[in-house]
Design a protein around this motif. Structure first.
Motif, PDB file in Angstrom:
ATOM      1  N   ARG A 269      -6.809  -8.080 -10.209  1.00 30.09           N
ATOM      2  CA  ARG A 269      -6.503  -7.980  -8.773  1.00 30.09           C
ATOM      3  C   ARG A 269      -6.169  -9.385  -8.267  1.00 30.09           C
ATOM      4  NH1 ARG A 269      -6.055  -3.403  -5.205  1.00 30.09           N
ATOM      5  NH2 ARG A 269      -6.233  -4.265  -3.143  1.00 30.09           N
TER       6      ARG A 269
ATOM      7  N   TYR B  12     -14.276  -3.243  -6.143  1.00 35.06           N
ATOM      8  CA  TYR B  12     -13.173  -2.288  -6.055  1.00 35.06           C
ATOM      9  C   TYR B  12     -13.523  -1.008  -6.787  1.00 35.06           C
ATOM     10  CZ  TYR B  12     -10.453  -6.380  -4.747  1.00 35.06           C
ATOM     11  OH  TYR B  12      -9.990  -7.508  -4.133  1.00 35.06           O
TER      12      TYR B  12
ATOM     13  N   THR C  92      -8.550   0.494  -3.590  1.00 32.97           N
ATOM     14  CA  THR C  92      -9.423   0.991  -2.521  1.00 32.97           C
ATOM     15  C   THR C  92      -9.077   2.432  -2.163  1.00 32.97           C
ATOM     16  OG1 THR C  92      -7.933   0.065  -0.857  1.00 32.97           O
ATOM     17  CG2 THR C  92      -9.813  -1.297  -1.533  1.00 32.97           C
TER      18      THR C  92
END
Length: 93
Positions: free
Chosen positions: A28, A37, A48
């Motif tokens: 990420r 997450y 998300t």
């Protein structure tokens, strides 16, 4: 797996989740160390939204094991864990 729109708040629901092991983690880019997450149902990446929801921890763990190769590529250097969705949303797990 269960549809998100039909989740009964009186039940425990399980989801796969990861924690960023470092700042600007490869899974990420741009994140901070320790960012939490959920894992995407089809992308297997930190996200998300679009995550799978399971009725039992065992079902979630089986999904994680079934997709461990994809998860290792999409979420490198951190374990994917089965977590209680309500506790995760409250930051308790």
């Amino acid at each position: 797996m269960v549809e998100e729109q039909t989740l009964d708040p009186a039940r425990r629901w399980w989801v796969p989740a990861v924690t960023a092991p470092c700042r600007d983690w490869a899974g990420r880019p741009g994140c901070r160390k320790g960012a939490r997450y959920l894992v995407g149902e089809t992308s297997f990446a930190a996200t998300t939204e679009g995550y799978p929801v399971f009725e039992s921890r065992a079902d979630c763990l089986m999904w994680i094991m079934r997709h461990r190769t994809e998860l290792a590529h999409a979420a490198p250097d951190t374990p994917v864990q089965a977590v209680d969705l309500a506790k995760w949303m409250l930051g308790l797990s």
